[in-house]
Design an enzyme around this catalytic site. Structure first.
Site, PDB file in Angstrom:
ATOM      1  N   LYS A 111     -22.091  18.184   6.903  1.00  0.00           N
ATOM      2  CA  LYS A 111     -21.094  18.567   7.901  1.00  0.00           C
ATOM      3  C   LYS A 111     -20.764  17.423   8.871  1.00  0.00           C
ATOM      4  O   LYS A 111     -19.673  17.345   9.411  1.00  0.00           O
ATOM      5  CB  LYS A 111     -21.605  19.803   8.680  1.00  0.00           C
ATOM      6  CG  LYS A 111     -20.568  20.474   9.562  1.00  0.00           C
ATOM      7  CD  LYS A 111     -19.400  21.001   8.776  1.00  0.00           C
ATOM      8  CE  LYS A 111     -18.306  21.512   9.698  1.00  0.00           C
ATOM      9  NZ  LYS A 111     -17.041  21.690   8.989  1.00  0.00           N
ATOM     10  N   SER A 146       0.828  -1.199   0.000  1.00  0.00           N
ATOM     11  CA  SER A 146       0.000   0.000   0.000  1.00  0.00           C
ATOM     12  C   SER A 146       0.875   1.268   0.000  1.00  0.00           C
ATOM     13  O   SER A 146       1.626   1.485  -0.938  1.00  0.00           O
ATOM     14  CB  SER A 146      -0.927  -0.062   1.220  1.00  0.00           C
ATOM     15  OG  SER A 146      -2.051   0.716   1.003  1.00  0.00           O
TER      16      SER A 146
END
Lengths: 297, 197
Positions: free
Chosen positions: A175, A123
Protein backbone atom coordinates in the site's frame (compact mmCIF):
# COMPACT_ATOMS: atom_id res chain seq x y z
CA UNK A 1 -24.29 66.17 -18.08
CA UNK A 2 -21.16 64.08 -17.50
CA UNK A 3 -23.15 61.66 -15.33
CA UNK A 4 -25.80 61.22 -18.04
CA UNK A 5 -23.17 60.65 -20.74
CA UNK A 6 -21.30 58.02 -18.71
CA UNK A 7 -24.55 56.33 -17.66
CA UNK A 8 -25.66 56.34 -21.30
CA UNK A 9 -22.40 54.69 -22.39
CA UNK A 10 -22.81 52.02 -19.69
CA UNK A 11 -26.40 51.35 -20.83
CA UNK A 12 -25.37 51.14 -24.51
CA UNK A 13 -22.56 48.72 -23.53
CA UNK A 14 -25.09 46.58 -21.65
CA UNK A 15 -27.51 46.56 -24.58
CA UNK A 16 -24.65 45.57 -26.91
CA UNK A 17 -23.72 42.70 -24.59
CA UNK A 18 -27.36 41.56 -24.54
CA UNK A 19 -27.48 41.45 -28.35
CA UNK A 20 -24.19 39.52 -28.36
CA UNK A 21 -25.52 37.08 -25.74
CA UNK A 22 -28.58 36.39 -27.88
CA UNK A 23 -26.53 35.58 -30.98
CA UNK A 24 -23.37 33.99 -29.57
CA UNK A 25 -22.33 30.36 -29.98
CA UNK A 26 -18.96 28.97 -28.81
CA UNK A 27 -17.87 28.16 -32.36
CA UNK A 28 -17.82 31.91 -33.04
CA UNK A 29 -14.76 32.21 -30.81
CA UNK A 30 -11.54 32.74 -32.71
CA UNK A 31 -13.17 32.41 -36.12
CA UNK A 32 -11.77 35.74 -37.21
CA UNK A 33 -11.92 36.11 -40.96
CA UNK A 34 -13.04 32.55 -41.67
CA UNK A 35 -15.63 32.28 -44.40
CA UNK A 36 -18.35 30.01 -43.11
CA UNK A 37 -19.02 26.96 -45.27
CA UNK A 38 -15.70 27.00 -47.13
CA UNK A 39 -13.34 24.05 -46.56
CA UNK A 40 -10.76 24.61 -43.87
CA UNK A 41 -7.84 22.93 -42.12
CA UNK A 42 -8.10 22.79 -38.35
CA UNK A 43 -4.86 23.41 -36.46
CA UNK A 44 -4.54 21.85 -33.02
CA UNK A 45 -1.55 22.84 -30.92
CA UNK A 46 0.12 20.46 -28.47
CA UNK A 47 2.59 22.65 -26.63
CA UNK A 48 4.24 21.77 -23.33
CA UNK A 49 4.35 18.80 -20.99
CA UNK A 50 1.38 16.50 -21.61
CA UNK A 51 -0.95 16.20 -18.63
CA UNK A 52 -4.43 14.67 -18.31
CA UNK A 53 -5.38 17.50 -16.01
CA UNK A 54 -4.38 21.12 -15.97
CA UNK A 55 -4.67 23.85 -18.51
CA UNK A 56 -2.47 25.78 -20.85
CA UNK A 57 -0.72 27.75 -18.12
CA UNK A 58 2.79 27.02 -16.95
CA UNK A 59 4.05 25.13 -20.00
CA UNK A 60 1.69 22.19 -19.65
CA UNK A 61 -0.50 20.84 -22.42
CA UNK A 62 -3.77 19.82 -20.74
CA UNK A 63 -5.49 17.12 -22.76
CA UNK A 64 -8.99 18.50 -22.11
CA UNK A 65 -8.38 21.46 -24.44
CA UNK A 66 -6.62 19.34 -27.05
CA UNK A 67 -9.34 16.68 -27.09
CA UNK A 68 -12.08 19.30 -27.27
CA UNK A 69 -10.32 20.89 -30.26
CA UNK A 70 -10.03 17.49 -31.98
CA UNK A 71 -13.69 16.77 -31.30
CA UNK A 72 -14.64 20.10 -32.82
CA UNK A 73 -12.52 19.30 -35.87
CA UNK A 74 -14.31 15.96 -36.22
CA UNK A 75 -17.79 17.45 -35.89
CA UNK A 76 -17.40 20.59 -37.99
CA UNK A 77 -18.28 19.97 -41.61
CA UNK A 78 -16.13 22.82 -42.92
CA UNK A 79 -12.96 21.28 -41.45
CA UNK A 80 -11.63 18.73 -43.92
CA UNK A 81 -8.21 17.98 -42.39
CA UNK A 82 -6.33 18.52 -39.15
CA UNK A 83 -2.78 19.70 -38.63
CA UNK A 84 -1.35 18.79 -35.25
CA UNK A 85 1.46 21.16 -34.30
CA UNK A 86 3.52 19.34 -31.69
CA UNK A 87 6.08 20.99 -29.45
CA UNK A 88 6.18 18.71 -26.45
CA UNK A 89 8.91 16.81 -24.55
CA UNK A 90 6.34 14.19 -23.49
CA UNK A 91 4.47 13.80 -20.24
CA UNK A 92 1.86 11.43 -18.92
CA UNK A 93 1.23 8.19 -20.82
CA UNK A 94 -2.51 8.48 -20.19
CA UNK A 95 -2.55 11.99 -21.65
CA UNK A 96 -0.84 10.78 -24.83
CA UNK A 97 -3.24 7.83 -25.03
CA UNK A 98 -6.29 10.08 -24.67
CA UNK A 99 -5.13 12.41 -27.42
CA UNK A 100 -4.12 9.44 -29.59
CA UNK A 101 -7.63 7.96 -29.29
CA UNK A 102 -9.21 11.26 -30.29
CA UNK A 103 -6.89 11.44 -33.33
CA UNK A 104 -8.02 7.93 -34.29
CA UNK A 105 -11.64 9.14 -34.21
CA UNK A 106 -10.85 12.11 -36.44
CA UNK A 107 -9.17 9.76 -38.92
CA UNK A 108 -12.08 7.32 -38.71
CA UNK A 109 -14.36 10.22 -39.68
CA UNK A 110 -12.44 10.40 -42.96
CA UNK A 111 -10.40 13.46 -42.11
CA UNK A 112 -6.61 13.20 -42.56
CA UNK A 113 -4.40 14.23 -39.65
CA UNK A 114 -0.86 15.47 -40.29
CA UNK A 115 1.68 16.05 -37.53
CA UNK A 116 4.13 18.91 -37.70
CA UNK A 117 6.97 18.74 -35.18
CA UNK A 118 8.40 21.94 -33.74
CA UNK A 119 11.46 22.10 -31.46
CA UNK A 120 10.67 18.87 -29.61
CA UNK A 121 8.26 16.03 -30.20
CA UNK A 122 9.75 13.36 -28.00
CA UNK A 123 8.33 10.53 -25.92
CA UNK A 124 4.61 11.32 -25.42
CA UNK A 125 4.94 13.93 -28.13
CA UNK A 126 6.06 11.18 -30.50
CA UNK A 127 3.28 8.85 -29.28
CA UNK A 128 0.78 11.46 -30.47
CA UNK A 129 2.63 12.05 -33.73
CA UNK A 130 2.67 8.29 -34.43
CA UNK A 131 -1.14 8.31 -34.34
CA UNK A 132 -1.29 10.71 -37.33
CA UNK A 133 -1.45 9.86 -41.03
CA UNK A 134 1.85 11.55 -41.78
CA UNK A 135 4.64 13.13 -39.76
CA UNK A 136 6.57 16.24 -40.79
CA UNK A 137 9.65 17.29 -38.84
CA UNK A 138 12.43 19.82 -39.16
CA UNK A 139 15.93 18.37 -39.60
CA UNK A 140 16.97 19.63 -36.14
CA UNK A 141 13.77 18.68 -34.31
CA UNK A 142 14.39 16.55 -31.22
CA UNK A 143 12.24 13.44 -31.36
CA UNK A 144 12.21 9.76 -30.47
CA UNK A 145 12.71 8.97 -26.76
CA UNK A 146 10.41 5.98 -27.11
CA UNK A 147 10.31 4.47 -23.66
CA UNK A 148 8.79 4.70 -20.22
CA UNK A 149 10.25 5.92 -16.97
CA UNK A 150 9.11 6.16 -13.40
CA UNK A 151 11.30 7.79 -10.80
CA UNK A 152 11.08 7.41 -7.04
CA UNK A 153 12.61 9.80 -4.57
CA UNK A 154 14.17 8.46 -1.37
CA UNK A 155 14.70 11.03 1.38
CA UNK A 156 15.07 8.51 4.21
CA UNK A 157 18.63 9.65 4.97
CA UNK A 158 17.62 13.30 5.06
CA UNK A 159 14.67 12.58 7.33
CA UNK A 160 16.92 10.62 9.70
CA UNK A 161 19.31 13.58 9.92
CA UNK A 162 16.37 15.86 10.68
CA UNK A 163 14.96 13.46 13.25
CA UNK A 164 11.76 12.91 11.29
CA UNK A 165 10.30 9.42 11.40
CA UNK A 166 7.22 8.27 9.58
CA UNK A 167 4.84 5.72 11.11
CA UNK A 168 2.91 3.81 8.46
CA UNK A 169 -0.19 1.72 9.16
CA UNK A 170 -1.22 -0.07 6.00
CA UNK A 171 -3.83 -2.57 4.92
CA UNK A 172 -1.50 -4.50 2.61
CA UNK A 173 2.24 -4.96 2.06
CA UNK A 174 2.34 -2.82 -1.08
CA UNK A 175 0.00 0.00 0.00
CA UNK A 176 2.93 2.38 0.59
CA UNK A 177 4.83 1.22 -2.45
CA UNK A 178 7.01 4.06 -3.70
CA UNK A 179 7.15 5.76 -0.32
CA UNK A 180 9.94 8.27 -0.10
CA UNK A 181 10.65 7.26 3.50
CA UNK A 182 12.31 3.92 2.84
CA UNK A 183 14.17 1.78 0.34
CA UNK A 184 12.11 -0.04 -2.27
CA UNK A 185 11.92 -3.81 -1.75
CA UNK A 186 12.82 -6.31 -4.54
CA UNK A 187 9.14 -7.37 -4.77
CA UNK A 188 8.02 -3.77 -5.16
CA UNK A 189 10.70 -3.16 -7.76
CA UNK A 190 9.38 -6.14 -9.72
CA UNK A 191 5.80 -4.80 -9.58
CA UNK A 192 6.91 -1.37 -10.80
CA UNK A 193 9.07 -2.90 -13.53
CA UNK A 194 6.03 -4.87 -14.73
CA UNK A 195 3.99 -1.68 -14.69
CA UNK A 196 6.59 0.24 -16.69
CA UNK A 197 6.92 -2.72 -19.04
CA UNK A 198 3.20 -2.82 -19.68
CA UNK A 199 3.00 0.88 -20.53
CA UNK A 200 6.11 0.45 -22.70
CA UNK A 201 4.36 -2.35 -24.62
CA UNK A 202 1.35 -0.10 -25.16
CA UNK A 203 3.66 2.64 -26.46
CA UNK A 204 5.34 0.21 -28.86
CA UNK A 205 2.00 -1.10 -30.11
CA UNK A 206 0.83 2.45 -30.77
CA UNK A 207 3.99 3.26 -32.76
CA UNK A 208 3.86 -0.03 -34.66
CA UNK A 209 0.19 0.48 -35.54
CA UNK A 210 0.60 4.13 -36.45
CA UNK A 211 3.75 3.58 -38.53
CA UNK A 212 2.62 0.31 -40.13
CA UNK A 213 4.21 -0.13 -43.56
CA UNK A 214 6.72 2.63 -42.87
CA UNK A 215 8.93 0.92 -40.33
CA UNK A 216 9.13 -2.75 -39.31
CA UNK A 217 8.14 -3.70 -35.74
CA UNK A 218 11.60 -5.13 -35.05
CA UNK A 219 13.16 -1.85 -36.20
CA UNK A 220 10.86 0.09 -33.85
CA UNK A 221 11.91 -2.15 -30.96
CA UNK A 222 15.58 -1.64 -31.81
CA UNK A 223 15.13 2.14 -31.64
CA UNK A 224 12.79 2.13 -28.66
CA UNK A 225 15.49 2.24 -26.00
CA UNK A 226 14.74 5.78 -24.91
CA UNK A 227 17.23 7.46 -27.24
CA UNK A 228 16.50 10.86 -28.69
CA UNK A 229 17.29 11.67 -32.29
CA UNK A 230 17.07 14.54 -34.70
CA UNK A 231 14.26 14.85 -37.20
CA UNK A 232 16.71 13.93 -39.97
CA UNK A 233 17.84 10.76 -38.17
CA UNK A 234 14.22 9.88 -37.44
CA UNK A 235 13.33 10.19 -41.12
CA UNK A 236 16.19 7.83 -42.05
CA UNK A 237 14.94 5.26 -39.58
CA UNK A 238 11.30 5.61 -40.66
CA UNK A 239 9.92 7.29 -37.56
CA UNK A 240 9.22 10.49 -39.55
CA UNK A 241 7.88 10.76 -43.10
CA UNK A 242 9.07 14.07 -44.50
CA UNK A 243 11.37 16.96 -43.69
CA UNK A 244 9.43 20.19 -43.74
CA UNK A 245 8.16 23.05 -41.68
CA UNK A 246 4.67 24.00 -40.50
CA UNK A 247 3.61 25.33 -43.91
CA UNK A 248 4.85 22.22 -45.74
CA UNK A 249 2.73 20.13 -43.36
CA UNK A 250 -0.22 22.46 -43.91
CA UNK A 251 0.16 22.05 -47.65
CA UNK A 252 0.26 18.26 -47.26
CA UNK A 253 -2.92 18.34 -45.16
CA UNK A 254 -4.57 20.35 -47.94
CA UNK A 255 -3.48 17.74 -50.51
CA UNK A 256 -4.71 14.83 -48.43
CA UNK A 257 -8.08 16.55 -47.96
CA UNK A 258 -8.29 17.40 -51.68
CA UNK A 259 -8.84 21.10 -50.97
CA UNK A 260 -8.44 23.22 -54.07
CA UNK A 261 -6.53 26.51 -53.78
CA UNK A 262 -5.35 28.24 -50.62
CA UNK A 263 -6.94 26.59 -47.58
CA UNK A 264 -8.56 28.43 -44.74
CA UNK A 265 -6.79 27.75 -41.46
CA UNK A 266 -8.69 27.60 -38.18
CA UNK A 267 -6.75 27.48 -34.92
CA UNK A 268 -8.96 25.34 -32.74
CA UNK A 269 -7.20 25.68 -29.39
CA UNK A 270 -5.34 28.93 -29.74
CA UNK A 271 -4.50 30.48 -26.41
CA UNK A 272 -5.21 34.16 -25.97
CA UNK A 273 -2.22 36.55 -25.84
CA UNK A 274 -2.24 36.87 -22.03
CA UNK A 275 -2.22 33.07 -21.58
CA UNK A 276 0.71 32.78 -23.99
CA UNK A 277 2.59 35.45 -22.05
CA UNK A 278 1.95 33.75 -18.70
CA UNK A 279 2.96 30.37 -20.13
CA UNK A 280 6.21 31.81 -21.43
CA UNK A 281 7.22 32.95 -17.93
CA UNK A 282 7.12 29.46 -16.49
CA UNK A 283 7.72 27.27 -19.54
CA UNK A 284 11.51 27.33 -19.21
CA UNK A 285 11.36 25.77 -15.75
CA UNK A 286 9.45 22.78 -17.07
CA UNK A 287 11.95 21.56 -19.66
CA UNK A 288 12.82 17.91 -18.98
CA UNK A 289 10.16 17.79 -16.29
CA UNK A 290 8.91 14.54 -17.78
CA UNK A 291 11.71 12.63 -16.11
CA UNK A 292 10.42 13.64 -12.68
CA UNK A 293 6.78 12.74 -13.10
CA UNK A 294 5.98 9.20 -11.94
CA UNK A 295 4.84 6.95 -14.74
CA UNK A 296 5.85 9.48 -17.35
CA UNK A 297 7.97 8.26 -20.18
CA UNK B 1 -31.43 61.61 -6.39
CA UNK B 2 -32.05 60.84 -10.10
CA UNK B 3 -31.34 57.30 -11.25
CA UNK B 4 -28.50 58.42 -13.57
CA UNK B 5 -26.77 60.21 -10.67
CA UNK B 6 -27.35 57.17 -8.49
CA UNK B 7 -25.73 54.82 -11.03
CA UNK B 8 -22.85 57.16 -11.80
CA UNK B 9 -22.25 57.79 -8.12
CA UNK B 10 -22.14 54.10 -7.16
CA UNK B 11 -19.75 53.34 -10.02
CA UNK B 12 -17.41 56.33 -9.76
CA UNK B 13 -18.01 58.20 -6.47
CA UNK B 14 -19.21 55.47 -4.12
CA UNK B 15 -18.28 57.03 -0.76
CA UNK B 16 -20.18 60.28 -1.26
CA UNK B 17 -23.08 58.54 -2.99
CA UNK B 18 -23.57 55.89 -0.32
CA UNK B 19 -23.41 58.60 2.33
CA UNK B 20 -26.24 60.46 0.60
CA UNK B 21 -28.24 57.33 -0.13
CA UNK B 22 -27.98 56.28 3.54
CA UNK B 23 -29.84 59.44 4.44
CA UNK B 24 -32.32 59.65 1.54
CA UNK B 25 -33.00 55.88 1.42
CA UNK B 26 -34.66 55.71 -2.04
CA UNK B 27 -35.38 52.00 -1.57
CA UNK B 28 -37.87 51.49 -4.44
CA UNK B 29 -35.59 53.10 -7.03
CA UNK B 30 -32.53 51.24 -5.72
CA UNK B 31 -34.33 47.89 -5.87
CA UNK B 32 -35.62 48.78 -9.34
CA UNK B 33 -32.10 49.52 -10.63
CA UNK B 34 -30.67 46.41 -9.02
CA UNK B 35 -33.51 44.23 -10.34
CA UNK B 36 -32.73 45.48 -13.84
CA UNK B 37 -29.06 44.58 -13.26
CA UNK B 38 -30.15 41.11 -12.09
CA UNK B 39 -32.35 40.60 -15.15
CA UNK B 40 -29.44 41.74 -17.35
CA UNK B 41 -27.11 39.24 -15.61
CA UNK B 42 -29.68 36.45 -15.98
CA UNK B 43 -30.13 37.19 -19.70
CA UNK B 44 -26.37 37.30 -20.40
CA UNK B 45 -25.83 34.10 -18.39
CA UNK B 46 -28.67 32.45 -20.29
CA UNK B 47 -27.03 33.47 -23.57
CA UNK B 48 -23.68 32.04 -22.46
CA UNK B 49 -25.31 28.85 -21.15
CA UNK B 50 -27.39 28.38 -24.31
CA UNK B 51 -24.30 28.93 -26.48
CA UNK B 52 -22.26 26.39 -24.53
CA UNK B 53 -25.08 23.83 -24.45
CA UNK B 54 -24.87 23.40 -28.22
CA UNK B 55 -21.37 21.97 -28.01
CA UNK B 56 -21.80 20.19 -24.66
CA UNK B 57 -24.95 18.13 -25.28
CA UNK B 58 -24.94 15.30 -27.81
CA UNK B 59 -28.49 15.67 -29.17
CA UNK B 60 -30.14 18.81 -30.61
CA UNK B 61 -33.43 17.81 -28.92
CA UNK B 62 -31.70 17.78 -25.54
CA UNK B 63 -30.18 21.20 -26.26
CA UNK B 64 -33.62 22.50 -27.22
CA UNK B 65 -35.19 21.10 -24.05
CA UNK B 66 -32.50 22.65 -21.88
CA UNK B 67 -32.83 25.97 -23.76
CA UNK B 68 -36.56 25.98 -23.08
CA UNK B 69 -35.83 25.99 -19.35
CA UNK B 70 -33.61 29.09 -19.52
CA UNK B 71 -36.40 31.41 -18.39
CA UNK B 72 -36.86 29.29 -15.27
CA UNK B 73 -33.15 29.46 -14.48
CA UNK B 74 -33.21 33.25 -14.97
CA UNK B 75 -36.30 33.67 -12.80
CA UNK B 76 -34.83 31.52 -10.04
CA UNK B 77 -31.59 33.50 -10.18
CA UNK B 78 -33.40 36.85 -9.78
CA UNK B 79 -35.69 35.60 -7.00
CA UNK B 80 -32.88 33.88 -5.13
CA UNK B 81 -30.67 37.00 -5.36
CA UNK B 82 -33.49 39.21 -4.04
CA UNK B 83 -34.18 36.81 -1.17
CA UNK B 84 -30.50 36.58 -0.29
CA UNK B 85 -30.18 40.39 -0.41
CA UNK B 86 -33.09 40.75 1.99
CA UNK B 87 -31.76 38.15 4.42
CA UNK B 88 -28.16 39.37 4.39
CA UNK B 89 -29.27 43.00 4.84
CA UNK B 90 -31.34 41.93 7.84
CA UNK B 91 -28.34 40.07 9.27
CA UNK B 92 -26.11 43.13 8.76
CA UNK B 93 -28.69 45.32 10.51
CA UNK B 94 -28.84 42.96 13.48
CA UNK B 95 -25.03 42.69 13.65
CA UNK B 96 -24.67 46.48 13.48
CA UNK B 97 -27.11 46.89 16.33
CA UNK B 98 -25.64 44.07 18.44
CA UNK B 99 -21.94 44.78 17.94
CA UNK B 100 -21.75 48.54 17.59
CA UNK B 101 -25.18 49.81 18.63
CA UNK B 102 -26.00 51.36 15.22
CA UNK B 103 -28.82 50.45 12.85
CA UNK B 104 -30.18 51.70 9.54
CA UNK B 105 -32.25 48.89 8.06
CA UNK B 106 -33.76 50.77 5.13
CA UNK B 107 -30.41 52.42 4.38
CA UNK B 108 -28.63 49.05 4.34
CA UNK B 109 -31.26 47.58 2.01
CA UNK B 110 -30.87 50.55 -0.35
CA UNK B 111 -27.07 50.64 -0.40
CA UNK B 112 -26.56 46.86 -0.51
CA UNK B 113 -28.87 46.67 -3.53
CA UNK B 114 -26.92 49.33 -5.39
CA UNK B 115 -23.54 47.93 -4.32
CA UNK B 116 -24.47 44.72 -6.16
CA UNK B 117 -25.06 46.51 -9.48
CA UNK B 118 -21.43 46.35 -10.80
CA UNK B 119 -21.50 42.54 -10.43
CA UNK B 120 -23.57 42.55 -13.63
CA UNK B 121 -20.38 43.37 -15.55
CA UNK B 122 -18.86 39.98 -14.63
CA UNK B 123 -20.85 37.81 -17.08
CA UNK B 124 -20.60 40.60 -19.68
CA UNK B 125 -16.79 40.47 -19.52
CA UNK B 126 -16.89 36.67 -19.61
CA UNK B 127 -18.95 36.74 -22.79
CA UNK B 128 -16.69 39.33 -24.42
CA UNK B 129 -13.63 37.24 -23.48
CA UNK B 130 -15.16 34.17 -25.13
CA UNK B 131 -16.16 36.06 -28.27
CA UNK B 132 -12.80 37.82 -28.65
CA UNK B 133 -10.76 34.78 -27.48
CA UNK B 134 -9.31 36.83 -24.63
CA UNK B 135 -10.31 34.48 -21.83
CA UNK B 136 -7.41 35.34 -19.53
CA UNK B 137 -8.15 39.05 -19.74
CA UNK B 138 -11.83 38.41 -19.11
CA UNK B 139 -10.99 36.33 -16.02
CA UNK B 140 -8.85 39.17 -14.71
CA UNK B 141 -11.67 41.64 -15.36
CA UNK B 142 -14.15 39.35 -13.64
CA UNK B 143 -11.84 39.10 -10.64
CA UNK B 144 -11.62 42.89 -10.66
CA UNK B 145 -15.42 43.18 -10.74
CA UNK B 146 -15.75 40.76 -7.81
CA UNK B 147 -13.24 42.73 -5.73
CA UNK B 148 -14.90 45.99 -6.75
CA UNK B 149 -18.31 44.70 -5.64
CA UNK B 150 -16.83 43.47 -2.38
CA UNK B 151 -15.26 46.87 -1.66
CA UNK B 152 -18.55 48.61 -2.57
CA UNK B 153 -20.45 46.44 -0.09
CA UNK B 154 -18.01 47.25 2.71
CA UNK B 155 -18.21 50.96 1.80
CA UNK B 156 -22.00 50.72 1.76
CA UNK B 157 -21.99 49.25 5.27
CA UNK B 158 -19.49 51.84 6.50
CA UNK B 159 -21.43 54.82 5.15
CA UNK B 160 -24.86 53.48 6.07
CA UNK B 161 -23.98 52.66 9.67
CA UNK B 162 -21.51 55.54 10.01
CA UNK B 163 -18.75 53.32 11.39
CA UNK B 164 -15.06 52.89 10.49
CA UNK B 165 -13.80 50.54 7.77
CA UNK B 166 -12.51 47.87 10.17
CA UNK B 167 -15.93 47.56 11.83
CA UNK B 168 -17.62 47.46 8.44
CA UNK B 169 -15.31 44.60 7.43
CA UNK B 170 -16.17 42.72 10.64
CA UNK B 171 -19.92 43.08 9.97
CA UNK B 172 -19.49 42.08 6.34
CA UNK B 173 -17.39 38.98 7.02
CA UNK B 174 -19.23 37.55 10.05
CA UNK B 175 -22.15 35.93 8.14
CA UNK B 176 -19.68 34.29 5.75
CA UNK B 177 -17.59 32.98 8.63
CA UNK B 178 -20.73 31.65 10.29
CA UNK B 179 -21.71 29.93 7.04
CA UNK B 180 -18.18 28.51 6.59
CA UNK B 181 -17.94 27.20 10.14
CA UNK B 182 -19.93 23.97 9.52
CA UNK B 183 -17.82 23.32 6.41
CA UNK B 184 -14.58 23.81 8.35
CA UNK B 185 -15.85 21.54 11.13
CA UNK B 186 -16.92 18.99 8.51
CA UNK B 187 -13.45 19.03 6.93
CA UNK B 188 -11.82 18.54 10.34
CA UNK B 189 -14.14 15.60 11.09
CA UNK B 190 -13.41 14.04 7.68
CA UNK B 191 -9.64 14.46 8.11
CA UNK B 192 -9.85 12.96 11.57
CA UNK B 193 -11.91 10.02 10.32
CA UNK B 194 -9.56 9.27 7.40
CA UNK B 195 -7.02 8.03 9.91
CA UNK B 196 -9.41 5.26 10.91
CA UNK B 197 -10.04 3.97 7.36
Amino acid sequence: MKQKLVTGIVIIFCLGVLVLAARWTPSDAGKGKIKVGQPAIGVVKVEGVLMSSGGTYGGTAGTADIMQALQEARKREDIKAVLLRIDSPGGSAVAAQEVGEEIDRVRAAGKPVVASMGDVAASGGYWIAASCDEIYANPATTTGSIGVITELLNVQGLFEKLGIRSEVIKSGPYKDMGSMNREITPEERQILEDLVGDVYQQFLEQVETGRKGKIKPEEVRALADGRVMTGKQAQKSGLVDTMGNYYDALDRARELAHIEGEPQVVELNSADPLTRLLSRFSASSLVNNNTRVPMAY
Amino acid sequence: MPITDMLYGVLFRPVATFGRLAEEKPLARAVGVWSLALVFTALVNAGIFRGQLGSALPFPALTQAASNLMWLYGLMYVLFSLALWFVISAVYTVLGELLFGVANGRGILTCMALAGVPAAFGPAFYLLGEVLSLQSLSWLLMLGVSLWTLVLKILALRETLDIDTARAVVIWILPYLAAALPVILGVIVVIASIGTL
